[in-house]
Design an enzyme around this catalytic site. Sequence first.
Site, PDB file in Angstrom:
ATOM      1  N   GLU A 127       0.889  -1.107   0.171  1.00 63.30           N
ATOM      2  CA  GLU A 127       0.241  -0.080  -0.092  1.00 63.30           C
ATOM      3  C   GLU A 127       0.903   1.348  -0.107  1.00 63.30           C
ATOM      4  O   GLU A 127       1.758   1.336   0.821  1.00 63.30           O
ATOM      5  CB  GLU A 127      -0.786   0.082   1.181  1.00 63.30           C
ATOM      6  CG  GLU A 127      -2.001   1.207   0.986  1.00 63.30           C
ATOM      7  CD  GLU A 127      -2.764   1.182   2.353  1.00 63.30           C
ATOM      8  OE1 GLU A 127      -2.901   0.495   3.464  1.00 63.30           O
ATOM      9  OE2 GLU A 127      -3.837   2.196   2.274  1.00 63.30           O
ATOM     10  N   ALA A 268       1.542   0.016  10.701  1.00 64.50           N
ATOM     11  CA  ALA A 268       1.445  -1.745  10.290  1.00 64.50           C
ATOM     12  C   ALA A 268       0.781  -1.558   9.020  1.00 64.50           C
ATOM     13  O   ALA A 268       0.168  -0.450   8.574  1.00 64.50           O
ATOM     14  CB  ALA A 268       0.802  -2.249  11.328  1.00 64.50           C
ATOM     15  N   ASN A 271      -2.385  -6.473   5.203  1.00 67.08           N
ATOM     16  CA  ASN A 271      -2.448  -7.234   4.180  1.00 67.08           C
ATOM     17  C   ASN A 271      -3.303  -8.552   4.851  1.00 67.08           C
ATOM     18  O   ASN A 271      -3.267  -9.001   5.840  1.00 67.08           O
ATOM     19  CB  ASN A 271      -1.166  -8.023   3.951  1.00 67.08           C
ATOM     20  CG  ASN A 271       0.102  -6.785   3.987  1.00 67.08           C
ATOM     21  OD1 ASN A 271       0.053  -5.921   3.108  1.00 67.08           O
ATOM     22  ND2 ASN A 271       0.840  -6.819   4.923  1.00 67.08           N
ATOM     23  N   GLU A 304      -5.622  -2.925  12.663  1.00 65.68           N
ATOM     24  CA  GLU A 304      -5.175  -3.668  11.262  1.00 65.68           C
ATOM     25  C   GLU A 304      -6.173  -4.950  11.331  1.00 65.68           C
ATOM     26  O   GLU A 304      -6.536  -5.415  10.284  1.00 65.68           O
ATOM     27  CB  GLU A 304      -3.635  -4.126  11.470  1.00 65.68           C
ATOM     28  CG  GLU A 304      -2.640  -3.331  11.720  1.00 65.68           C
ATOM     29  CD  GLU A 304      -2.896  -1.904  10.729  1.00 65.68           C
ATOM     30  OE1 GLU A 304      -3.323  -2.263   9.515  1.00 65.68           O
ATOM     31  OE2 GLU A 304      -2.331  -0.760  11.109  1.00 65.68           O
ATOM     32  N   GLU A 326      -9.895   4.170   6.195  1.00 64.90           N
ATOM     33  CA  GLU A 326      -9.045   4.609   7.415  1.00 64.90           C
ATOM     34  C   GLU A 326      -9.675   5.284   8.367  1.00 64.90           C
ATOM     35  O   GLU A 326      -9.551   5.073   9.607  1.00 64.90           O
ATOM     36  CB  GLU A 326      -7.664   5.355   6.935  1.00 64.90           C
ATOM     37  CG  GLU A 326      -6.773   4.737   5.834  1.00 64.90           C
ATOM     38  CD  GLU A 326      -6.151   3.555   6.672  1.00 64.90           C
ATOM     39  OE1 GLU A 326      -6.218   3.463   8.069  1.00 64.90           O
ATOM     40  OE2 GLU A 326      -5.512   2.522   6.082  1.00 64.90           O
TER      41      GLU A 326
HETATM   42  N1  ARG Z   1      -3.065   0.816   5.871  1.00 63.49           N
HETATM   43  C1  ARG Z   1      -2.177   1.272   6.682  1.00 63.49           C
HETATM   44  C2  ARG Z   1      -2.836   1.465   8.022  1.00 63.49           C
HETATM   45  O1  ARG Z   1      -3.572   0.692   8.727  1.00 63.49           O
HETATM   46  C3  ARG Z   1      -1.088   2.261   6.518  1.00 63.49           C
HETATM   47  C4  ARG Z   1      -0.394   1.950   5.298  1.00 63.49           C
HETATM   48  C5  ARG Z   1       0.276   3.161   4.704  1.00 63.49           C
HETATM   49  N2  ARG Z   1       1.461   2.876   3.945  1.00 63.49           N
HETATM   50  C6  ARG Z   1       2.022   3.590   2.983  1.00 63.49           C
HETATM   51  N3  ARG Z   1       3.247   3.429   2.583  1.00 63.49           N
HETATM   52  N4  ARG Z   1       1.396   4.537   2.543  1.00 63.49           N
HETATM   53  O2  ARG Z   1      -3.009   2.582   8.390  1.00 63.49           O
HETATM   54 ZN    ZN Z   2      -5.573   1.841   8.740  1.00 64.84          ZN
END
Ligand code: ARG
Ligand code: ZN
Length: 878
Positions: A127, A268, A271, A304, A326
Site C-alpha cells: 500500500e 503497520a 495485508n 489492522e 482509514e
Molecule cells: N493501511 C495502513 C494502516 O493501517 C497504512 C499503510 C500506509 N503505507 C504507506 N506506505 N503509505 O494505517
Molecule cells: Zn489503517
Amino acid sequence: MYRETPHPIHLKDYRPPEFLIDRVELRFELDPECTRVEARLALRRNPAATRGDGHLRLHGEHLKLTQVAIDGHVLTPAEYRVDGEGLTLHRVPDRFTLETWVEIHPGLNTALEGLYQSGDLLCTQCEAEGFRRITYFLDRPDVMARYTTTLIADRTRFPVLLSNGNPVARAELPDGRHSVTWEDPFPKPSYLFALVAGDLSVIEDGFVTASGRNVKLQIFVEPHNLDKGAHAMRSLKKAMRWDEERFGREYDLDIYMIVAVSHFNMGAMENKGLNVFNDKFVLARPDTATDADFDGIESVIAHEYFHNWTGNRITCRDWFQLSLKEGFTVYRDQEFTSDVGSRAVKRIRDVRTLRAHQFPEDAGPLAHPVRPDSYIEINNFYTTTVYDKGAEVVRMQAALLGPETFRRATDLYFERHDGQAVTTEDFVRCMEGASGRDLTQFRRWYEQAGTPELHIRGEYDATAGAYTLSVCQQTPATPGQPIKQPFHIPLAIGLLGADGRDLPVWLAGESAPPALGTRLLELTEPEHRFTFTGLSERPVPSLLRGFSAPVRVHDDLSDADRMFLMAHDSDGFNRWDAAQTLHERLLLALTNDVAHPIPEDYIAACRRALCDMSADRALLAEVLSLPSETYLSDRMTVIDVDGLHRAHRQLTQHIGERLRDDLLAVYHANAETGDYVFSPEAIGRRALKNLALAYLMRAGDEEGLALCHAQLEAAHNMTDVMAALRLLAEQGGAEADAALDAFHRRWAGESLVLDKWFSVQASAPRPDALERVMALLKHPDYSARNPNRVRALVSTFSNVNQVRFHAADGAGYHFLVDRVLELDPVNPLLAARLLKPLVRWRRFDSERQTLMRAELERVLGRSELSSDVFEVVSKALA
Ligand code: ARG
Ligand code: ZN
C-alpha cells in the site's frame, strides 16, 4: 522515483479499469540480491468500462523485464513497450493469460515499498502503490483478484515462507531450497498482497469465532524477541471478540498471522491474513516498553485486525476514498479502546492529537478535505486529516443516527458492499438508507477542508426563566477553497445548575422537559438561536460535550464558569477541556506578559483536582497536564517560541512550588508496590505519580530530585524508568550523562529501547540540544536506513523540541533540510514526512519566516526530487 514533472491526479478523472484480473498466480524465487518473479494473470475486458485505444497499460517500476507472453506466445520487443512507469501491450485479445518474468533487487530497496530486506528478513509493503515494484499489474484498488503464491527460497536462510491466505502445498527442492504455496480465497486488490521470508520464531494461539470456527493465530518475531509477543496476542484476541460483539464481524480465514519487522515506514499494514507490523507495535515487555507503548500496541493490533472488514472485504474504489477505510477503521479502534478502558481518557487523548496535529494541518498550506480531490503522491495523503478527521466524520454520523440506527447502518454497509471496491458516498448512502435521514449537507465534511469555528453566546432571562444560546459557524478559507458552505454539525450540550448537577435541556416549544443530561443540537445554518425554558437560575452551559464535532469553539464563559465545569461537569471530557482552556489562557497571557498574575483560585482548582482521590487517576493526570508548546503555538497569531517556552516553564515551576506538599503526597500514595500490573487502574497511578514527579523536578525541588534518582534506580518497568530519565536528561549535567550512559549500556542491542535513548535526548529542551542531536547522528547506533531510528532522533527533535528546533539562528532548519536531502534518494516517503515542521513557516516571526523559507527553497532547488518531497515543498511555498 524521479518524475520529470510530477503531475497531479484528479478524482474527476476517475474511470473504471478497462481490464479486470480474475486470477493471479505468482512464483517467487527469493534472494536478497536478485529475486525472480513470474506472474500469470487471467485478464478480461471490463464490460462496465468504455473502450479505450486498444492498448493495455500495466503499472511497473524498478523492474527488469526478461520475458513476456500472451496465451503462451512469447512477445517480440515490437509488440510491447517498457518505460519508467510500466509496460504497454499494443493490441490484446478480450480475454487472455498474460505471463511476465521480472527481476528485482530487494537488498537494494531502501524505499521500503515493494519487496525489501529488513535485517535478515524479506518482506513487502504494497500500500498504496508498492505492488508495481514487484511485478507488472493493474495496481489500483478497484481491480480485485484471487491470488495463488508460490515462494521458493534457501531452506536455512528462509525457513519460514508466508503469504496471504492458507498454505496449500510444501516441497523440499534438491538444491537446498524449499517452497511453500499459499492460496487466498478472497478476491483482493494488489495493495493487500504480502509475503515474508526469514528465520522467524512464532507465538501461537487460537480463537473460536462466534459461529464456532477455529482460527489459528500466529505472531512471528525474530527469535530473540519471543518473550515480547504476549501483549500483542492478548490484544488480538480482545479485538477479535469485540468486533463480533460491537459490529457483528467475524474473522473469515483459518489463520491470522502478524509479522514484526524492524524496518517499516508506517505503523503497520493490514495485508489479508498476513499483517506486517513495525515491531514497535508488537514487541513489549514491562521492562522494555512503556504504558504508552502497550496502549499503542493494543490499538494498532486492533486497527489492522478491524481492517479485515473495513478495508479488505470492502475496499476503496480509488485512493481518493482512502478515508473510507482509514477513517472508519480509526473510529472502530477508538471505540474498541474506549470500551475496554476509559472512554473519557481515550476521548481526551484523541482530541489532544486532533488539535495538536489535524487542526494545524487544516489551517496550513497542506490542508485537504477528508476525501481529497487531487494529489501528486498518494503516500503524502496518509494524513491526520484522512485518518483522524475521517474518524470524526464517522463519529458524527454515529451521533446523528444514535447507536441502534448506526449499527443497522453499518450492518447494511457490510451486507450491501461485501466484496466490492466502493466510495465514501456509498458509505453515506448506507447511513441514509438505514436511518431515513437526508445527509446531503453532511457530505460537506468529506468535501470541504478547514476547521469550522463556532462562536457561542449565552443569555439568561430571569423573568422568563429562559436561557438562549446563539451559535454562529464560519470556516476559514483553505488552499483552493476560498468560500465555505455551512456544515451540518452535531453540537452536544448540557446545562449545569448552581449545585453542579445537570438541568433538563428543555427547548422552548416542547411540551415536556426531556430526561436529564446531554442533548444533541444540530447546526445547519450560519446562525442559530436555541432557547431553553424551565430554568429558575442562570445555568452554566457545558458546550460540545465529548467533543461532538471537530470544531473550534469560542464562547463567553468566565474563568469562574470554567473552574465550575472543571469541578462538576458530568461529562469527563468537558471537565478536562475546561481545565485545558484555563491552562491555555493563562499560558498565553504569561507568554505576552511575564508579570501576568497567576490567580489564587486557579491554583486552588488545580489543588482540588490533584487531591480528588475519588476520580480516575488517568483522567486527573490528563486534567493536570499542561497543553504542549507545539499545541499552544497553533493558538497564537504569530508564534513566539521563546515566550511560550518561558511561560511553560514559569507556570510549571509555579504549580510545582505551590502544590509541593500535595504533589509529594500524591507521589507517595501512587508509588508502585509489588509487581508490575498492566491495568487501566495501575496505568493511571503511574501516570499521576510521574506527573507529580515532573512538577517537582521542574520546580527544582530537592526531595523531587532524590525521588527521581531513586525511581530510576529501583524501577522495574520502562514507564517509570523513562519518566525519571526524561526529567534528568532535561536538567542535564554529569548525573544526567551518567544515567544516559548506564541506560545505553543496559539496553545495547535492544533496538526499540535504543530508540527511546535517542528520543529522550532529542526532546530535552537544553541549550545544547542541536549539538547533541548532531553528535548522535554519528553514533554507531544511529542509522538513516531505519525509519524508527530516524524518527526517534530527527522527528522528535523537530516536532517536540520546539524551542530548540526553532532557534533564532536557523541552525535547526538547516539541520532538518540536510537530513531531508540526504534521505530523499533513499526513502522519499520518510523524507517527505520529515519536512512537515517547516510547512507552517508563515506562522512565525519575519526573521524565522525568512530562514525557513530559504531552507524550503534549498529543497526545491534540487534538480532531482522525489514526487513525495516535491509535492510537500511546492505546496508549502505556494
Ligand atoms: N493501511 C495502513 C494502516 O493501517 C497504512 C499503510 C500506509 N503505507 C504507506 N506506505 N503509505 O494505517
Ligand atoms: Zn489503517
